[in-house]
Design a protein around this motif. Structure first.
Motif, short mmCIF file in Angstrom:
data_model
loop_
_atom_site.label_atom_id
_atom_site.label_comp_id
_atom_site.label_asym_id
_atom_site.label_seq_id
_atom_site.Cartn_x
_atom_site.Cartn_y
_atom_site.Cartn_z
N ASP A 61 0.65 -0.75 -0.28
CA ASP A 61 -0.43 0.25 -0.19
C ASP A 61 0.96 1.31 0.25
O ASP A 61 1.69 1.16 0.68
CB ASP A 61 -0.69 -0.03 0.92
N GLY A 62 0.81 2.54 -1.12
CA GLY A 62 1.70 2.83 -1.32
C GLY A 62 2.77 2.42 -1.65
O GLY A 62 2.92 1.58 -1.77
N ALA A 63 3.79 3.61 -2.69
CA ALA A 63 5.05 2.71 -2.84
C ALA A 63 6.25 3.34 -2.64
O ALA A 63 7.70 3.05 -2.27
CB ALA A 63 5.41 3.84 -3.97
N ASP A 64 6.36 3.55 -0.91
CA ASP A 64 7.81 3.63 -0.54
C ASP A 64 8.56 2.29 0.05
O ASP A 64 9.26 2.41 -0.42
CB ASP A 64 7.10 4.25 1.18
N TYR A 65 7.85 0.99 -0.07
CA TYR A 65 8.43 0.25 -0.28
C TYR A 65 8.53 -1.09 -1.05
O TYR A 65 8.73 -1.99 -1.18
CB TYR A 65 8.24 -0.87 1.35
N ASP A 66 8.47 -0.51 -1.98
CA ASP A 66 7.32 -1.26 -3.34
C ASP A 66 8.99 -1.87 -3.83
O ASP A 66 9.84 -1.05 -3.57
CB ASP A 66 6.42 -0.66 -4.53
N ASP A 67 9.26 -3.19 -4.24
CA ASP A 67 10.32 -4.37 -4.29
C ASP A 67 9.95 -4.59 -5.71
O ASP A 67 9.30 -6.13 -5.47
CB ASP A 67 10.76 -4.83 -2.83
N TYR A 68 10.87 -4.28 -6.37
CA TYR A 68 10.44 -4.78 -7.54
C TYR A 68 12.14 -5.67 -8.33
O TYR A 68 13.43 -4.87 -8.07
CB TYR A 68 10.00 -4.51 -8.85
N GLN A 69 12.23 -6.35 -8.52
CA GLN A 69 14.35 -7.15 -9.25
C GLN A 69 14.28 -7.88 -10.85
O GLN A 69 12.69 -8.96 -10.88
CB GLN A 69 14.69 -7.84 -8.12
N LEU A 70 14.56 -7.30 -11.94
CA LEU A 70 15.07 -8.08 -12.87
C LEU A 70 16.00 -9.29 -13.43
O LEU A 70 16.58 -7.65 -13.19
CB LEU A 70 14.30 -7.93 -13.64
N ALA A 129 26.62 -13.94 -19.72
CA ALA A 129 26.77 -12.78 -19.93
C ALA A 129 25.10 -12.60 -19.31
O ALA A 129 24.33 -13.21 -18.78
CB ALA A 129 26.67 -12.15 -20.56
N VAL A 130 24.91 -12.00 -17.92
CA VAL A 130 24.16 -11.49 -16.37
C VAL A 130 24.12 -10.11 -16.40
O VAL A 130 24.82 -9.05 -16.54
CB VAL A 130 24.66 -12.35 -15.35
N GLY A 131 22.56 -9.36 -16.39
CA GLY A 131 22.58 -8.03 -16.28
C GLY A 131 21.42 -8.27 -15.20
O GLY A 131 20.39 -8.88 -15.25
N ALA A 132 21.34 -7.45 -14.35
CA ALA A 132 20.01 -7.43 -13.42
C ALA A 132 19.89 -5.67 -13.06
O ALA A 132 20.84 -4.89 -13.32
CB ALA A 132 20.43 -7.79 -12.01
N GLN A 133 18.28 -5.70 -12.91
CA GLN A 133 18.23 -4.44 -11.92
C GLN A 133 17.16 -4.38 -11.09
O GLN A 133 16.37 -5.11 -10.98
CB GLN A 133 17.59 -3.71 -13.14
N ARG A 134 17.22 -3.55 -10.17
CA ARG A 134 16.31 -3.09 -8.99
C ARG A 134 15.27 -2.09 -8.65
O ARG A 134 16.08 -1.02 -8.66
CB ARG A 134 17.46 -3.70 -7.48
N TRP A 135 14.56 -2.01 -8.51
CA TRP A 135 14.20 -1.20 -8.04
C TRP A 135 13.25 -1.01 -6.67
O TRP A 135 12.27 -2.11 -6.07
CB TRP A 135 12.75 -0.92 -8.57
N PHE A 136 13.46 0.44 -6.09
CA PHE A 136 12.71 0.33 -4.20
C PHE A 136 12.30 1.22 -4.36
O PHE A 136 12.57 2.63 -4.34
CB PHE A 136 13.51 0.22 -3.37
#
Length: 451
Positions: A238-247, A267-274
């Motif tokens: 609820d809300g965006a403050d602690y949303d956590d996504y990884q790819l 070859a590896v690539g990763a990104q994280r959103w928090f």
């Protein structure tokens, strides 16, 4: 063509030789024939008719067999056989899965399930079933050889896999904050205790979570396959403050050195959103080796080296390297135990954030009667940092870290192909600096499907 050839090879390997038995219908010479059959005799009649491909005659007797509760296993198996012989692979798969949900140790049924999946265009799912069946130490040598051959053919062809799960995730520490109520800071050699406000303490919450994993194997040369893997996971609160996504994405060749050994380089690539922002990006290389030991064991070694770009704090920019060794062994046809060692080194721009860590992990997982599948694992590690954080202590930080995981699912319950799964993860960090003590307990209640 590959699917049909593989299925025929399996059928030939697992079928018992011998002449077909004469059925009751063959012995019935009167225009009207009546007979009183025992359950065993009725079962034999159905088997003989299916073997003779007299399916229309087998169906009414199979319907009669379905009225006998104590013959549930035989009824399901023969229903699956009849469906498979008439090209109704979906029904055959459903019947075999129902049997294995109650008794996962039925290797012959698992082979028939794999064959039906292969003929229905699901080679990756079939390979999973053959891999489990292969662990049975009582397999006849010719059947074991045929399974190995069919699995080699599956792996040599273009194949894909896709797993997906979604559900809710109650969590005791969604901001991964300290478990301490107060901390002590070092001010010119004088320790000063400070109370933490609510914003710095652990916060609980329940989010919507989903995970997806896709893989593609493309043959590019003899004994060489291009591997493409994509993994995504995310939790929305609820809300965006602690949303956590990884790819994460990985691609590279795998070379089979022998029937039991392979080496891969990706070859590896990763990104994280928090909290709605990109917090890190990684690029690197993953090198893996797998080697089969006997018929039940497998050793895997992986080296993972990455460059991290930490957008939230430049001090966390740097290089990370990890070496992992895992040994897995089937202790029963549907039960696998594992043990592993790992070491990791972080060379980051800020020495106080750089560290080395080593530890071990133990695990056990597999399938049980009543459709229950489970996984249990635990990890213990020790981390030592390169330099002190002057605010807290003149000595470098040292941590003990503990992780416990448990998952339980039930394959007998299916909704549009999805089955329920419950997971629990517990993490605990005990640090020489109280501010970094942390405890987190996370549950997941999901529906999962493996394509």
């Amino acid at each position: 063509m590959m699917r049909a050839a593989g299925a025929l090879a399996l059928a030939a390997a697992v079928s018992a030789p011998g002449a077909q038995a004469q059925t009751l219908l063959d012995r019935c010479v009167a225009q009207t024939c009546k007979a009183r059959l025992t359950p065993d005799q009725l079962l034999g009649e159905v088997q003989a008719l299916i073997a003779a491909k007299r399916f229309d005659e087998a169906r009414p007797m199979l319907a009669a067999l379905q009225q006998l509760p104590d013959r549930r296993f035989e009824t399901r198996y023969l229903t699956g056989m009849l469906a498979a012989e008439t090209g109704d692979h979906a029904t055959a798969i459903a019947q075999y899965q129902a049997i294995l949900a109650d008794d996962p140790g039925q290797t012959r049924v698992r082979l028939e399930l794999g064959k039906a999946m292969l003929l229905s265009g699901r080679p990756q799912s079939a390979d999973r079933q053959f891999a489990i069946a292969q662990q049975d130490a009582d397999l006849p040598p010719d059947v074991a050889r045929t399974i190995r051959t069919v699995r080699d053919v599956i792996r040599s062809q273009r194949a894909w896999s896709f797993d997906f799960s979604a559900g809710i995730a109650p969590d005791t520490n969604i901001n991964n904050a300290t478990s301490a109520d107060q901390i002590t800071v070092d001010f010119g050699g004088i320790p000063i205790p400070l109370e933490l406000d609510d914003a710095a303490r652990a916060r609980s919450g329940t989010g919507l979570t989903a995970t997806a994993s896709a893989g593609l194997r493309l043959p590019i040369a003899k004994a060489t396959t291009m591997l493409v893997d994509l993994d995504a996971t995310g939790t929305n609160y609820d809300g965006a403050d602690y949303d956590d996504y990884q790819l994460q994405a990985a691609a590279g060749p795998e070379v089979r050195l022998s029937p039991k050994s392979s080496v891969s380089v990706q070859a590896v690539g990763a990104q994280r959103w928090f909290g709605g922002d990109v917090v890190s990006r990684q690029f690197g290389t993953r090198i893996g080796m797998q080697h089969g030991i006997g018929t039940r064991g497998r050793l895997g070694i992986q080296l993972d080296v990455r460059r991290t770009d930490a957008l939230f704090d430049d001090g966390y920019d740097g290089t990370q390297a990890g070496l992992f060794a895992t040994y897995e062994r089937a202790v029963a046809p549907t039960l696998v135990a594992s043990a592993g060692l790992f070491g990791r080194r972080d060379w980051l721009d800020q020495p106080a954030y750089s560290s080395k860590e080593g530890g071990f992990t133990l695990g056990l997982g597999g399938a049980m009667p009543l459709g229950i599948n489970f996984g249990l694992s635990g990890t213990v590690s020790r981390a030592i940092y390169d330099a002190p954080i002057a605010l807290f202590s003149p000595k470098p930080r040292k941590d003990w870290r503990y992780v416990a995981r448990a998952t339980f699912g039930n394959s007998k319950i299916r909704v549009l192909g999805f089955s329920p799964q419950i997971g629990w993860t517990y993490t605990r960090a005990e640090s020489s600096i109280g501010f970094f003590d942390a405890t987190r307990s996370r549950f997941t209640f999901q529906l999962a499907r493996y394509f």
